[in-house]
Each structure stands twice: as C-alpha cells, then as structure tokens.
Design a protein around this motif. Structure first.
Motif, PDB file in Angstrom:
ATOM      1  N   SER A 167      -5.120  10.650   0.688  1.00  0.00           N
ATOM      2  CA  SER A 167      -4.695  11.134  -0.435  1.00  0.00           C
ATOM      3  C   SER A 167      -4.627  10.080  -1.742  1.00  0.00           C
ATOM      4  O   SER A 167      -4.967  10.524  -2.671  1.00  0.00           O
ATOM      5  N   ARG A 168      -3.943   9.161  -1.476  1.00  0.00           N
ATOM      6  CA  ARG A 168      -3.997   8.069  -2.390  1.00  0.00           C
ATOM      7  C   ARG A 168      -5.215   7.590  -2.995  1.00  0.00           C
ATOM      8  O   ARG A 168      -5.632   7.342  -4.079  1.00  0.00           O
ATOM      9  N   THR A 169      -5.937   7.367  -2.010  1.00  0.00           N
ATOM     10  CA  THR A 169      -7.525   6.776  -2.139  1.00  0.00           C
ATOM     11  C   THR A 169      -8.161   7.998  -3.066  1.00  0.00           C
ATOM     12  O   THR A 169      -8.876   7.602  -4.096  1.00  0.00           O
ATOM     13  N   GLU A 170      -8.085   8.948  -2.789  1.00  0.00           N
ATOM     14  CA  GLU A 170      -8.679  10.316  -3.361  1.00  0.00           C
ATOM     15  C   GLU A 170      -8.346  10.383  -4.909  1.00  0.00           C
ATOM     16  O   GLU A 170      -8.858  10.613  -5.686  1.00  0.00           O
ATOM     17  N   GLN A 171      -6.763  10.242  -5.230  1.00  0.00           N
ATOM     18  CA  GLN A 171      -6.225  10.396  -6.554  1.00  0.00           C
ATOM     19  C   GLN A 171      -6.717   9.151  -7.181  1.00  0.00           C
ATOM     20  O   GLN A 171      -7.215   9.187  -8.338  1.00  0.00           O
ATOM     21  N   ALA A 172      -6.867   7.920  -6.587  1.00  0.00           N
ATOM     22  CA  ALA A 172      -7.343   6.691  -7.352  1.00  0.00           C
ATOM     23  C   ALA A 172      -8.713   7.022  -7.996  1.00  0.00           C
ATOM     24  O   ALA A 172      -9.234   6.548  -8.911  1.00  0.00           O
ATOM     25  N   ALA A 185       0.228  10.404   9.781  1.00  0.00           N
ATOM     26  CA  ALA A 185       0.927  10.786   8.780  1.00  0.00           C
ATOM     27  C   ALA A 185       0.521   9.432   7.737  1.00  0.00           C
ATOM     28  O   ALA A 185       0.188   9.905   6.757  1.00  0.00           O
ATOM     29  N   GLY A 186       0.519   8.279   8.357  1.00  0.00           N
ATOM     30  CA  GLY A 186       0.220   7.164   7.349  1.00  0.00           C
ATOM     31  C   GLY A 186      -1.290   7.235   6.902  1.00  0.00           C
ATOM     32  O   GLY A 186      -1.542   6.767   5.639  1.00  0.00           O
ATOM     33  N   SER A 187      -2.151   7.434   7.883  1.00  0.00           N
ATOM     34  CA  SER A 187      -3.319   7.677   7.506  1.00  0.00           C
ATOM     35  C   SER A 187      -3.698   8.770   6.411  1.00  0.00           C
ATOM     36  O   SER A 187      -4.587   8.540   5.475  1.00  0.00           O
TER      37      SER A 187
END
Length: 301
Positions: free
Chosen positions: A294-299, A287-289
C-alpha cells in the motif's frame, strides 16, 4: 481381588516357577498317599502270609504226627501176637511222639497268642503217652489174649488223645479267625488308602484350579488392557487412561505404553503449538507485505 494384587507383586516368571513347584508338591502328595497305602497293604499282607504259612505248615505237621500215633498204636494192637512187629511199631510211635512234642514246643516258643492252648495240648499228649506206655509194654510182652482186650484198656489213653486233638482243632480255628481278621484289616487298609488318595487328589484340585485361574486372569487382564491402549493410540486417541498395578511384566508393559502415550501427547502438543506459532507468523508477514504494498502504491502516485 486382594490375592490377585498380591500375585501381581511377583513377575510372571516367578509365578510360573512357583506354579510348577506347587504342582510338583501336590503330585508328591498324591503319589505319597498312594505309595503309603500300597506299602501298608503290602506290609499287612506279607506279615499275615509269613505267619499264616508258618503256622499252617506246623499245624499240618502236627496233625500228621498225631495221625501216625494212632496208626502205629493200632498196628501194635493188631500185631499183638508178633512181638517183633509190636517192637517196630513202638519205635515208630515213639519217634512220632517225640517229633510232635518238639513241634509243639517250637510253635509255643514263637507264637505267644496260642501258647496256652499248645501247653494244654502237650499236657494231654503226655497223659496219652502215660496211659499208653503200660499197654505197649504188655503188647511187647504178648500179655493180651486178643486185640479186643488191648483196645479196652486204651480207654484213658484215647480220651487223653481226643482232648489233645480238640486243642489242635482250636488252633485251626484260631488260625482261621486270624485270617478273617487279616482280611478285614486289608479291606480297611484299602478303604483308607482310597480315602487318603481321594483327599490328596481333592486338595490338589482345590489348590491348582483356583490358583491357575487367578494366575491366568492376572496375566490376561493387563495384557488385554495393554492391547486396547495400543489400539487406541494407533487410532489417534491419546486420552485413554489405564491404571497399571503390580510389578510383573504386564504392569511394566502398561507403564511403557502410558509413557509412550504421554510422550506422544507432548509431541502433539508441541506440534500444535509450533503450528499456531507458524500461523501467527505467517499472518504477520502477510499483513506486513500488504502494508508495504500500500505504501509503495501511494508513493508512486
């Protein structure tokens, strides 16, 4: 069941030693019964044979001496005209008479049961000698004209002799009766020995067979339980429960298997717990991965 539980309170080694001791005691009982019976029969037989042989020999000797008395008496009468022959016959008669009286006295001293008959026989022989002595004296003095006359005056002596001979027959009958009684005692002793041996053997069977069966059951049953428990553990079934009773080796084996089963249950429980912890941790890592991705893609956008 209570007795078997009592047996299970001892080790198998102790029970086996106890069984050997019981068997030895019972063998001693059976053998002792047989030996006692044999000793009793032998004792009865030897006592009778010893007494019977002595008495039979004495009676035969007395019968021979009494026959010699009459023979010497008749020889004296037949040779009434020969004083020297009459004298020799009288000496032989006297020797036989003295020997007969001595044998009667010896037998009376050793055989109390026939003493009265022997004393009567001795008394009649003394009467016979008393009546014969005057006749013998006349024969030695050639005082008779013929043997017939001598025979006639022997009436009282012969009557006394016949009475003594009747007493001798009574002694023979008494010996025969004792022989029959001894045979009956021997037969009773044999029957008693057989009965005693049978009772001892029955006791041995009644003790050994039930105890052996109980001991076998007390050993085989817990071993069979241990086998089934071990098989269940090998098949992966750790839920089987067996109650271990007693203090013997089989009970210790069951307790050891139960402890092993408990240890395996704890190990399995720990493995299951560790597996659940690993699964939870793996889920959390996944789940953490995913969240990081997801955050990396948004950034990036």
């Amino acid at each position: 069941m209570h007795f078997m539980n009592l047996m299970r309170g001892f080790t198998i080694r102790v029970r086996m030693i106890g069984a050997i001791a019981v068997v030895l005691v019972l063998l001693a009982l059976v053998g002792g019964a047989g030996l006692f019976g044999m000793y009793r029969i032998q004792s009865l037989s030897s006592d009778f044979i010893k007494h019977s042989f002595t008495t039979t020999e004495a009676l035969a000797s007395m019968r021979e001496d009494m026959g010699l008395l009459r023979r010497h008496e008749k020889d004296m009468i037949i040779n009434y005209e020969d004083s020297a022959a009459v004298m020799r016959g009288k000496e032989a008669w006297q020797a036989s008479f003295d020997r007969l009286i001595k044998r009667i006295d010896q037998m009376a001293a050793s055989d109390g049961s026939n003493r009265a008959v022997l004393q009567e026989m001795r008394s009649h022989l003394e009467q016979y000698a008393k009546h014969f002595e005057p006749v013998a004296a006349q024969l030695m003095a050639s005082g008779y004209d013929s043997a017939t006359v001598a025979n006639r005056v022997m009436t009282k002596a012969v009557a006394a002799y016949d009475e003594a001979e009747q007493r001798l027959k009574r002694l023979d009958q008494a010996l025969t009766a004792k022989g029959r009684a001894a045979e009956e005692r021997n037969a009773q002793a044999v029957q008693g020995t057989i009965a005693l041996f049978g009772v001892a053997l029955a006791i041995a069977v009644l003790v050994v067979v039930p105890l052996t069966l109980l001991n076998m059951h007390s050993i085989c049953k817990p071993i069979s339980q241990a086998k089934h428990l071990a098989q269940a553990i090998a098949d992966g079934d750790l839920t089987q429960r067996v109650e271990a009773q007693g203090k013997d080796e089989a009970a210790e084996l069951l307790r050891a298997l139960q402890e092993m089963q408990s240890s395996l249950r704890r190990i399995v429980s720990q493995v299951q717990s560790s597996t659940e912890s690993i699964t939870t941790a793996s889920g959390e890592i996944a789940a953490g991965s995913q969240d990081l991705s997801s955050r990396t893609e948004q950034a990036a956008s």
